[in-house]
Scaffold this motif. Sequence first.
Motif, PDB file in Angstrom:
ATOM      1  N   HIS A 137      -8.401  13.708   2.866  1.00  0.00           N
ATOM      2  CA  HIS A 137      -8.036  12.804   3.952  1.00  0.00           C
ATOM      3  C   HIS A 137      -7.002  11.755   3.525  1.00  0.00           C
ATOM      4  CE1 HIS A 137     -11.209  14.546   6.300  1.00  0.00           C
ATOM      5  NE2 HIS A 137     -12.080  14.288   5.334  1.00  0.00           N
ATOM      6  N   ALA A 138      -6.629  11.769   2.284  1.00  0.00           N
ATOM      7  CA  ALA A 138      -5.707  10.755   1.766  1.00  0.00           C
ATOM      8  C   ALA A 138      -4.357  10.779   2.487  1.00  0.00           C
ATOM      9  CB  ALA A 138      -5.504  10.926   0.264  1.00  0.00           C
ATOM     10  N   SER A 139      -3.852  11.955   2.790  1.00  0.00           N
ATOM     11  CA  SER A 139      -2.535  12.012   3.433  1.00  0.00           C
ATOM     12  C   SER A 139      -2.565  11.393   4.823  1.00  0.00           C
ATOM     13  CB  SER A 139      -2.003  13.439   3.487  1.00  0.00           C
ATOM     14  OG  SER A 139      -2.837  14.249   4.275  1.00  0.00           O
ATOM     15  N   SER A 140      -3.638  11.601   5.577  1.00  0.00           N
ATOM     16  CA  SER A 140      -3.707  10.979   6.916  1.00  0.00           C
ATOM     17  C   SER A 140      -3.872   9.467   6.794  1.00  0.00           C
ATOM     18  CB  SER A 140      -4.834  11.590   7.745  1.00  0.00           C
ATOM     19  OG  SER A 140      -6.086  11.379   7.144  1.00  0.00           O
ATOM     20  N   LEU A 141      -4.633   9.016   5.802  1.00  0.00           N
ATOM     21  CA  LEU A 141      -4.742   7.568   5.572  1.00  0.00           C
ATOM     22  C   LEU A 141      -3.392   6.976   5.182  1.00  0.00           C
ATOM     23  CD1 LEU A 141      -8.087   7.313   3.582  1.00  0.00           C
ATOM     24  CD2 LEU A 141      -7.597   6.203   5.758  1.00  0.00           C
ATOM     25  N   ARG A 142      -2.655   7.664   4.319  1.00  0.00           N
ATOM     26  CA  ARG A 142      -1.316   7.193   3.921  1.00  0.00           C
ATOM     27  C   ARG A 142      -0.392   7.108   5.127  1.00  0.00           C
ATOM     28  NH1 ARG A 142      -2.168  10.347  -0.602  1.00  0.00           N
ATOM     29  NH2 ARG A 142      -1.111  12.114   0.325  1.00  0.00           N
ATOM     30  N   GLU A 143      -0.420   8.130   5.981  1.00  0.00           N
ATOM     31  CA  GLU A 143       0.433   8.125   7.171  1.00  0.00           C
ATOM     32  C   GLU A 143       0.088   6.952   8.088  1.00  0.00           C
ATOM     33  OE1 GLU A 143       0.406  11.894   9.193  1.00  0.00           O
ATOM     34  OE2 GLU A 143       0.669  12.956   7.294  1.00  0.00           O
TER      35      GLU A 143
ATOM     36  N   GLU B 232       0.824  -1.206   0.000  1.00  0.00           N
ATOM     37  CA  GLU B 232       0.000   0.000   0.000  1.00  0.00           C
ATOM     38  C   GLU B 232       0.863   1.263   0.000  1.00  0.00           C
ATOM     39  OE1 GLU B 232       1.131  -1.186   3.914  1.00  0.00           O
ATOM     40  OE2 GLU B 232       0.069  -2.302   2.388  1.00  0.00           O
ATOM     41  N   ALA B 233       2.146   1.133   0.277  1.00  0.00           N
ATOM     42  CA  ALA B 233       3.044   2.293   0.287  1.00  0.00           C
ATOM     43  C   ALA B 233       3.125   2.963  -1.080  1.00  0.00           C
ATOM     44  CB  ALA B 233       4.435   1.869   0.751  1.00  0.00           C
ATOM     45  N   LEU B 234       2.870   2.218  -2.136  1.00  0.00           N
ATOM     46  CA  LEU B 234       2.961   2.765  -3.491  1.00  0.00           C
ATOM     47  C   LEU B 234       1.628   3.223  -4.071  1.00  0.00           C
ATOM     48  CD1 LEU B 234       5.400   0.113  -4.984  1.00  0.00           C
ATOM     49  CD2 LEU B 234       5.942   2.464  -4.348  1.00  0.00           C
ATOM     50  N   LEU B 235       0.557   3.086  -3.325  1.00  0.00           N
ATOM     51  CA  LEU B 235      -0.762   3.388  -3.876  1.00  0.00           C
ATOM     52  C   LEU B 235      -0.884   4.808  -4.429  1.00  0.00           C
ATOM     53  CD1 LEU B 235      -3.197   1.580  -1.441  1.00  0.00           C
ATOM     54  CD2 LEU B 235      -2.802   1.085  -3.860  1.00  0.00           C
ATOM     55  N   SER B 236      -0.355   5.772  -3.728  1.00  0.00           N
ATOM     56  CA  SER B 236      -0.478   7.162  -4.194  1.00  0.00           C
ATOM     57  C   SER B 236       0.196   7.377  -5.537  1.00  0.00           C
ATOM     58  CB  SER B 236       0.140   8.111  -3.169  1.00  0.00           C
ATOM     59  OG  SER B 236      -0.566   8.015  -1.959  1.00  0.00           O
ATOM     60  N   ALA B 237       1.237   6.603  -5.801  1.00  0.00           N
ATOM     61  CA  ALA B 237       1.951   6.733  -7.069  1.00  0.00           C
ATOM     62  C   ALA B 237       1.307   5.924  -8.185  1.00  0.00           C
ATOM     63  CB  ALA B 237       3.408   6.306  -6.896  1.00  0.00           C
TER      64      ALA B 237
ATOM     65  N   LYS C  79      -5.527  -4.428   8.192  1.00  0.00           N
ATOM     66  CA  LYS C  79      -6.381  -3.249   8.039  1.00  0.00           C
ATOM     67  C   LYS C  79      -6.970  -3.156   6.637  1.00  0.00           C
ATOM     68  CE  LYS C  79      -5.995  -0.801  11.888  1.00  0.00           C
ATOM     69  NZ  LYS C  79      -7.127  -0.326  12.638  1.00  0.00           N
ATOM     70  N   PRO C  80      -7.798  -4.113   6.232  1.00  0.00           N
ATOM     71  CA  PRO C  80      -8.332  -4.076   4.866  1.00  0.00           C
ATOM     72  C   PRO C  80      -9.201  -2.855   4.595  1.00  0.00           C
ATOM     73  CG  PRO C  80      -9.472  -5.737   6.167  1.00  0.00           C
ATOM     74  CD  PRO C  80      -8.316  -5.238   6.988  1.00  0.00           C
ATOM     75  N   GLY C  81      -9.963  -2.420   5.580  1.00  0.00           N
ATOM     76  CA  GLY C  81     -10.845  -1.276   5.387  1.00  0.00           C
ATOM     77  C   GLY C  81     -10.079   0.004   5.098  1.00  0.00           C
ATOM     78  N   ASN C  82      -8.949   0.175   5.778  1.00  0.00           N
ATOM     79  CA  ASN C  82      -8.161   1.386   5.568  1.00  0.00           C
ATOM     80  C   ASN C  82      -7.514   1.407   4.189  1.00  0.00           C
ATOM     81  OD1 ASN C  82      -7.884   0.757   8.748  1.00  0.00           O
ATOM     82  ND2 ASN C  82      -8.051   2.937   8.333  1.00  0.00           N
ATOM     83  N   ILE C  83      -7.060   0.263   3.734  1.00  0.00           N
ATOM     84  CA  ILE C  83      -6.482   0.200   2.395  1.00  0.00           C
ATOM     85  C   ILE C  83      -7.576   0.452   1.354  1.00  0.00           C
ATOM     86  CG2 ILE C  83      -5.363  -1.290   0.686  1.00  0.00           C
ATOM     87  CD1 ILE C  83      -3.785  -2.513   2.999  1.00  0.00           C
TER      88      ILE C  83
ATOM     89  N   MET D 256      -1.361   4.124   7.247  1.00  0.00           N
ATOM     90  CA  MET D 256      -0.984   2.867   6.616  1.00  0.00           C
ATOM     91  C   MET D 256       0.534   2.683   6.603  1.00  0.00           C
ATOM     92  SD  MET D 256      -3.770   1.421   6.301  1.00  0.00           S
ATOM     93  CE  MET D 256      -2.911  -0.066   5.840  1.00  0.00           C
ATOM     94  N   THR D 257       1.292   3.760   6.480  1.00  0.00           N
ATOM     95  CA  THR D 257       2.741   3.670   6.542  1.00  0.00           C
ATOM     96  C   THR D 257       3.166   3.194   7.924  1.00  0.00           C
ATOM     97  OG1 THR D 257       3.025   5.389   4.885  1.00  0.00           O
ATOM     98  CG2 THR D 257       4.897   4.983   6.343  1.00  0.00           C
ATOM     99  N   HIS D 258       2.546   3.749   8.952  1.00  0.00           N
ATOM    100  CA  HIS D 258       2.846   3.324  10.321  1.00  0.00           C
ATOM    101  C   HIS D 258       2.493   1.841  10.508  1.00  0.00           C
ATOM    102  CE1 HIS D 258       3.372   3.464  14.614  1.00  0.00           C
ATOM    103  NE2 HIS D 258       2.155   2.980  14.760  1.00  0.00           N
ATOM    104  N   MET D 259       1.321   1.447  10.023  1.00  0.00           N
ATOM    105  CA  MET D 259       0.898   0.053  10.139  1.00  0.00           C
ATOM    106  C   MET D 259       1.874  -0.855   9.402  1.00  0.00           C
ATOM    107  SD  MET D 259      -1.163  -2.235  11.281  1.00  0.00           S
ATOM    108  CE  MET D 259      -2.407  -1.189  11.956  1.00  0.00           C
ATOM    109  N   ARG D 260       2.294  -0.457   8.224  1.00  0.00           N
ATOM    110  CA  ARG D 260       3.229  -1.252   7.426  1.00  0.00           C
ATOM    111  C   ARG D 260       4.546  -1.448   8.162  1.00  0.00           C
ATOM    112  NH1 ARG D 260       3.094  -4.749   3.367  1.00  0.00           N
ATOM    113  NH2 ARG D 260       4.987  -4.754   2.182  1.00  0.00           N
ATOM    114  N   LYS D 261       5.047  -0.372   8.781  1.00  0.00           N
ATOM    115  CA  LYS D 261       6.293  -0.462   9.545  1.00  0.00           C
ATOM    116  C   LYS D 261       6.132  -1.405  10.737  1.00  0.00           C
ATOM    117  CE  LYS D 261       8.183   3.999   8.246  1.00  0.00           C
ATOM    118  NZ  LYS D 261       8.487   5.370   8.695  1.00  0.00           N
ATOM    119  N   THR D 262       4.970  -1.352  11.363  1.00  0.00           N
ATOM    120  CA  THR D 262       4.708  -2.237  12.507  1.00  0.00           C
ATOM    121  C   THR D 262       4.686  -3.694  12.064  1.00  0.00           C
ATOM    122  OG1 THR D 262       3.432  -0.508  13.605  1.00  0.00           O
ATOM    123  CG2 THR D 262       3.080  -2.771  14.362  1.00  0.00           C
TER     124      THR D 262
END
Length: 122
Positions: free
Chosen positions: A76-82, A39-44, A61-65, A84-90
């Motif tokens: 709200h896309a930037s907060s969702l990206r942030e 999901e880290a690449l979704l914006s691109a 977190k399927p709903g968030n993706i 999901m980035t945190h979740m991905r790192k976890t």
Amino acid sequence: MRYPDAVAGVKVSSGDWSNQRALIGVFAKEGVELSPPSEALLSAVLPLGAAGCISATAYVKPGNIAQLCERWQDEHASSLREMMTHMRKTVRSLSDDSPKVAEQWRSRRCQLAESETKRRQV
């Protein structure tokens, strides 16, 4: 498309961004859904025509993706990206420890088996 009735989509996980971008650009126009491995690449990739992503984090977190795929252009896309980035790192940090955890589990199983063998011998 050579096999339109057999191929609906492809996970593009070469790790080569220029290759991923080119594949999405070509095949998305033909109706083949291409998805990056994270999901880290979704914006691109969404603006290029990608379908979404195929990611282990989607189990957490399927709903968030899904929201990020639907709302990648809104405010709200930037907060969702942030988030999901945190979740991905976890999730990634947990998988980095998995060889250690597996080794500890094997070691503990061996100890239990040895204890059981000794108990039976008595």
